[in-house]
Design a protein around this motif. Structure first.
Motif, PDB file in Angstrom:
ATOM      1  N   LYS A   8       0.812  -1.222   0.000  1.00 55.00           N
ATOM      2  CA  LYS A   8       0.000   0.000   0.000  1.00 55.00           C
ATOM      3  C   LYS A   8       0.850   1.279   0.000  1.00 55.00           C
ATOM      4  CE  LYS A   8      -4.087  -2.071   0.960  1.00 55.00           C
ATOM      5  NZ  LYS A   8      -4.547  -2.786  -0.163  1.00 55.00           N
ATOM      6  N   LYS A   9       1.837   1.361   0.898  1.00 59.69           N
ATOM      7  CA  LYS A   9       2.665   2.571   0.986  1.00 59.69           C
ATOM      8  C   LYS A   9       3.427   2.824  -0.304  1.00 59.69           C
ATOM      9  CE  LYS A   9       3.282   2.766   5.955  1.00 59.69           C
ATOM     10  NZ  LYS A   9       4.223   2.819   7.069  1.00 59.69           N
ATOM     11  N   ASN A  11       2.613   1.775  -3.332  1.00 65.10           N
ATOM     12  CA  ASN A  11       1.668   2.125  -4.389  1.00 65.10           C
ATOM     13  C   ASN A  11       1.192   3.568  -4.276  1.00 65.10           C
ATOM     14  OD1 ASN A  11       1.893  -0.465  -5.335  1.00 65.10           O
ATOM     15  ND2 ASN A  11       0.064  -1.200  -4.301  1.00 65.10           N
ATOM     16  N   ILE A  12       0.941   4.017  -3.061  1.00 64.06           N
ATOM     17  CA  ILE A  12       0.504   5.403  -2.859  1.00 64.06           C
ATOM     18  C   ILE A  12       1.618   6.361  -3.221  1.00 64.06           C
ATOM     19  CG2 ILE A  12      -0.154   7.102  -1.110  1.00 64.06           C
ATOM     20  CD1 ILE A  12      -1.779   4.837   0.221  1.00 64.06           C
TER      21      ILE A  12
END
Length: 66
Positions: A8-9, A11-12
């Protein structure tokens, strides 16, 4: 490299960086001194929303955030 939907981190951060790079070409600046690159000024404005331009002791202009 395959897309890892669990990272997630990463990708963001990648998405934000992509958007900043994409919107970098939206504005044109003229008359900037060599000490204030167009890309750096625009990134400061995009990320922080403001930039201070000040004269340093060496007599050159620089852009900062604080």
């Amino acid at each position: 490299m395959a897309y890892d939907y669990k990272a997630k981190k990463k990708n963001i951060a990648q998405l934000v960086n992509y958007m900043l790079t994409k919107t970098l070409s939206m504005f044109e600046y003229s008359g900037l001194p060599e000490t204030i690159p167009r890309k750096e000024l625009e990134r400061l404005l995009q990320v922080h929303g403001y930039a201070f331009i000040t004269k340093a002791p060496d007599g050159e202009l620089y852009a900062f955030t604080g």
